[in-house]
Design a protein around this motif. Structure first.
Motif, PDB file in Angstrom:
ATOM      1  N   ASN A  32       8.736 -36.838 -30.651  1.00  0.00           N
ATOM      2  CA  ASN A  32       9.511 -35.610 -30.716  1.00  0.00           C
ATOM      3  C   ASN A  32      10.968 -36.044 -30.702  1.00  0.00           C
ATOM      4  O   ASN A  32      11.341 -36.919 -29.927  1.00  0.00           O
ATOM      5  CB  ASN A  32       9.235 -34.705 -29.510  1.00  0.00           C
ATOM      6  N   PHE A  34      15.225 -35.033 -30.836  1.00  0.00           N
ATOM      7  CA  PHE A  34      16.190 -34.009 -30.445  1.00  0.00           C
ATOM      8  C   PHE A  34      17.614 -34.502 -30.692  1.00  0.00           C
ATOM      9  O   PHE A  34      17.904 -35.702 -30.612  1.00  0.00           O
ATOM     10  CB  PHE A  34      16.084 -33.686 -28.942  1.00  0.00           C
ATOM     11  N   LYS A  49      15.769 -29.757 -33.070  1.00  0.00           N
ATOM     12  CA  LYS A  49      14.653 -30.601 -32.663  1.00  0.00           C
ATOM     13  C   LYS A  49      13.674 -30.739 -33.819  1.00  0.00           C
ATOM     14  O   LYS A  49      13.616 -29.884 -34.717  1.00  0.00           O
ATOM     15  CB  LYS A  49      13.941 -29.993 -31.455  1.00  0.00           C
ATOM     16  N   PHE A  51       9.524 -31.652 -34.179  1.00  0.00           N
ATOM     17  CA  PHE A  51       8.225 -32.001 -33.600  1.00  0.00           C
ATOM     18  C   PHE A  51       7.252 -32.392 -34.712  1.00  0.00           C
ATOM     19  O   PHE A  51       6.522 -33.375 -34.594  1.00  0.00           O
ATOM     20  CB  PHE A  51       7.642 -30.829 -32.802  1.00  0.00           C
ATOM     21  N   ASN A  95       8.770 -37.294 -25.161  1.00  0.00           N
ATOM     22  CA  ASN A  95       8.587 -36.165 -24.277  1.00  0.00           C
ATOM     23  C   ASN A  95       9.555 -36.149 -23.111  1.00  0.00           C
ATOM     24  O   ASN A  95       9.869 -35.092 -22.593  1.00  0.00           O
ATOM     25  CB  ASN A  95       7.155 -36.158 -23.745  1.00  0.00           C
ATOM     26  N   ASN A  96       9.960 -37.308 -22.644  1.00  0.00           N
ATOM     27  CA  ASN A  96      10.799 -37.355 -21.442  1.00  0.00           C
ATOM     28  C   ASN A  96      12.257 -37.613 -21.757  1.00  0.00           C
ATOM     29  O   ASN A  96      12.999 -38.071 -20.900  1.00  0.00           O
ATOM     30  CB  ASN A  96      10.254 -38.402 -20.472  1.00  0.00           C
ATOM     31  N   LEU A  97      12.632 -37.342 -22.987  1.00  0.00           N
ATOM     32  CA  LEU A  97      14.043 -37.406 -23.363  1.00  0.00           C
ATOM     33  C   LEU A  97      14.708 -38.731 -23.028  1.00  0.00           C
ATOM     34  O   LEU A  97      15.536 -38.820 -22.125  1.00  0.00           O
ATOM     35  CB  LEU A  97      14.817 -36.250 -22.723  1.00  0.00           C
ATOM     36  N   PHE A  99      17.451 -40.916 -23.927  1.00  0.00           N
ATOM     37  CA  PHE A  99      18.670 -40.619 -24.669  1.00  0.00           C
ATOM     38  C   PHE A  99      19.286 -41.861 -25.300  1.00  0.00           C
ATOM     39  O   PHE A  99      19.247 -42.954 -24.730  1.00  0.00           O
ATOM     40  CB  PHE A  99      19.719 -40.017 -23.723  1.00  0.00           C
TER      41      PHE A  99
END
Lengths: 109, 112
Positions: A32, A34, A49, A51, A95-97, A99
């Motif tokens: 995913n 972002f 985003k 997906f 999923n847990n970003l 960065f």
């Protein structure tokens, strides 16, 4: 291991110039993706985003990004920047970003 | 209500103090997150709660202790912090783990 690379640390543009910020990721599973923006003194906001589905995604404020699976890239674009786009831009994956290091955009009026 | 709130906005504490950061959301989200952000750096994930259970602890020192008393609240208890712990602490929530995260404004912490 997952990683996110943002190639440009600081980008300076004049108003009305076109913008492209690079983001490359390394991740072994389904991703995913972002883009978040952090305006000066404000909290992180989601720009757009991806997906699944159409790899060209449109976000708020005229931003768009294209997911190119073969290049592991998710570059952010805007055809004509405004002074109000001055901010820090973060690409994030999974999923847990996780960065990227961020790109500071300065738009000169 | 479509926002994540965090209190306090600013906090100054000594290395022997005990304090807590609070995060609240009323969007019905079941996943909540704590991040630490140093100046000019990206946010770094600290903890993830999913359905009020600690799901991920990213090797955070024990002087940081998270707590999720209910699905709307997330606390971060601080004890015996070091000056290098000074940072912006961000809370986020999402409908479930993996969905889009919504961030609060953060608590700016200074440890003296």
């Amino acid at each position: 291991a997952q990683s996110v690379s943002q190639h440009n640390h600081h980008v300076i543009l004049s108003e009305a110039a076109s913008l492209e910020l690079g983001c490359n990721y390394s991740y072994g599973g389904t991703v995913n993706l972002f883009w978040y923006v952090q305006y000066p003194g404000q909290h992180l906001q989601l720009l757009l985003k991806y997906f699944s589905g159409d790899p060209l995604v449109k976000g708020i404020k005229g931003f768009e990004a294209e997911f190119i699976k073969s290049k592991f890239s998710f570059n952010l674009r805007k055809p004509s920047v405004q002074w109000s786009d001055t901010a820090e831009y973060f690409c994030a994956v999974t999923n847990n970003l996780f960065f990227g290091t961020g790109t500071r955009l300065t738009v000169i009026p | 209500d479509t926002e994540v709130t965090q209190t306090p906005k600013h906090l100054v504490m000594g290395m022997t103090n005990k304090k807590s950061l609070k995060c609240e959301q009323h969007m019905g989200h079941r996943a909540m997150y704590w991040y630490k952000q140093k100046a000019k750096k990206p946010p770094e994930l600290m903890f993830v709660y999913s359905y009020e259970k600690l799901s991920i602890n990213e090797s955070v020192p024990s002087r940081f202790s998270p707590e999720c008393p209910n699905s709307s609240l997330l606390n971060l208890h601080l004890h015996a912090l070091q000056p290098e712990d000074s940072a912006l602490y961000l809370c986020a929530s999402s409908l479930s783990k993996g969905e889009t995260q919504y961030f609060g404004p953060g608590t700016r912490l200074l440890v003296l």
